[in-house]
Design a protein around this motif. Structure first.
Motif, PDB file in Angstrom:
ATOM      1  N   UNK A 152       0.831  -1.205   0.000  1.00  0.00           N
ATOM      2  CA  UNK A 152       0.000   0.000   0.000  1.00  0.00           C
ATOM      3  C   UNK A 152       0.865   1.255   0.000  1.00  0.00           C
ATOM      4  N   UNK A 153       1.941   1.256   0.779  1.00  0.00           N
ATOM      5  CA  UNK A 153       2.831   2.419   0.835  1.00  0.00           C
ATOM      6  C   UNK A 153       3.526   2.640  -0.510  1.00  0.00           C
ATOM      7  N   UNK A 154       3.949   1.559  -1.148  1.00  0.00           N
ATOM      8  CA  UNK A 154       4.622   1.678  -2.450  1.00  0.00           C
ATOM      9  C   UNK A 154       3.657   2.221  -3.494  1.00  0.00           C
ATOM     10  N   UNK A 155       2.444   1.688  -3.535  1.00  0.00           N
ATOM     11  CA  UNK A 155       1.446   2.147  -4.513  1.00  0.00           C
ATOM     12  C   UNK A 155       1.079   3.604  -4.250  1.00  0.00           C
ATOM     13  N   UNK A 156       0.949   3.991  -2.998  1.00  0.00           N
ATOM     14  CA  UNK A 156       0.631   5.380  -2.665  1.00  0.00           C
ATOM     15  C   UNK A 156       1.749   6.322  -3.100  1.00  0.00           C
ATOM     16  N   UNK A 157       2.997   5.906  -2.922  1.00  0.00           N
ATOM     17  CA  UNK A 157       4.125   6.743  -3.329  1.00  0.00           C
ATOM     18  C   UNK A 157       4.150   6.912  -4.845  1.00  0.00           C
ATOM     19  N   UNK A 158       3.919   5.832  -5.578  1.00  0.00           N
ATOM     20  CA  UNK A 158       3.895   5.903  -7.040  1.00  0.00           C
ATOM     21  C   UNK A 158       2.746   6.798  -7.498  1.00  0.00           C
ATOM     22  N   UNK A 159       1.587   6.666  -6.876  1.00  0.00           N
ATOM     23  CA  UNK A 159       0.436   7.502  -7.246  1.00  0.00           C
ATOM     24  C   UNK A 159       0.723   8.976  -6.970  1.00  0.00           C
ATOM     25  N   UNK A 160       1.399   9.269  -5.868  1.00  0.00           N
ATOM     26  CA  UNK A 160       1.746  10.654  -5.552  1.00  0.00           C
ATOM     27  C   UNK A 160       2.680  11.259  -6.589  1.00  0.00           C
ATOM     28  N   UNK A 161       3.662  10.478  -7.041  1.00  0.00           N
ATOM     29  CA  UNK A 161       4.589  10.959  -8.062  1.00  0.00           C
ATOM     30  C   UNK A 161       3.849  11.207  -9.369  1.00  0.00           C
ATOM     31  N   UNK A 162       2.984  10.267  -9.765  1.00  0.00           N
ATOM     32  CA  UNK A 162       2.220  10.426 -11.007  1.00  0.00           C
ATOM     33  C   UNK A 162       1.311  11.647 -10.924  1.00  0.00           C
ATOM     34  N   UNK A 163       0.665  11.849  -9.790  1.00  0.00           N
ATOM     35  CA  UNK A 163      -0.210  13.020  -9.631  1.00  0.00           C
ATOM     36  C   UNK A 163       0.585  14.318  -9.731  1.00  0.00           C
ATOM     37  N   UNK A 164       1.777  14.353  -9.174  1.00  0.00           N
ATOM     38  CA  UNK A 164       2.617  15.546  -9.256  1.00  0.00           C
ATOM     39  C   UNK A 164       3.021  15.832 -10.696  1.00  0.00           C
ATOM     40  N   UNK A 165       3.389  14.798 -11.435  1.00  0.00           N
ATOM     41  CA  UNK A 165       3.789  14.970 -12.833  1.00  0.00           C
ATOM     42  C   UNK A 165       2.619  15.475 -13.660  1.00  0.00           C
ATOM     43  N   UNK A 166       1.447  14.868 -13.480  1.00  0.00           N
ATOM     44  CA  UNK A 166       0.262  15.288 -14.235  1.00  0.00           C
ATOM     45  C   UNK A 166      -0.113  16.723 -13.886  1.00  0.00           C
ATOM     46  N   UNK A 167      -0.038  17.081 -12.627  1.00  0.00           N
ATOM     47  CA  UNK A 167      -0.356  18.444 -12.199  1.00  0.00           C
ATOM     48  C   UNK A 167       0.595  19.455 -12.838  1.00  0.00           C
ATOM     49  N   UNK A 168       1.873  19.138 -12.900  1.00  0.00           N
ATOM     50  CA  UNK A 168       2.842  20.041 -13.515  1.00  0.00           C
ATOM     51  C   UNK A 168       2.567  20.199 -15.005  1.00  0.00           C
TER      52      UNK A 168
END
Length: 76
Positions: free
Chosen positions: A13-29
């Protein structure tokens, strides 16, 4: 045995959450850059179609000076 599976589940769960956070940051930028470019293009087109903004701001400054030069403001 249940605690082992629970720990593994929390790790996944922690790994998936970290990956999702990175993807969300990239998409937001990316979206921010696209919106900024679109906004700049619209500003350029609107200035060309409806006149420059500098002329409009000069008119408002003249109005502001006229209101501020009344006798009441200088008498105080």
């Amino acid at each position: 045995m249940g605690s082992i599976f629970s720990a593994i589940g929390r790790g996944i769960n922690a790994i998936i959450s970290a990956i999702a956070g990175v993807i969300m940051t990239i998409v937001s930028a990316i979206v921010t850059v696209i919106v900024t470019i679109f906004d700049v293009i619209l500003d350029i087109l609107c200035c060309r179609c409806f006149g420059s903004r500098a002329a409009g701001s000069r008119r408002s400054r003249r109005r502001g000076r006229g209101v501020g030069t009344t006798g009441a403001s200088t008498a105080i």
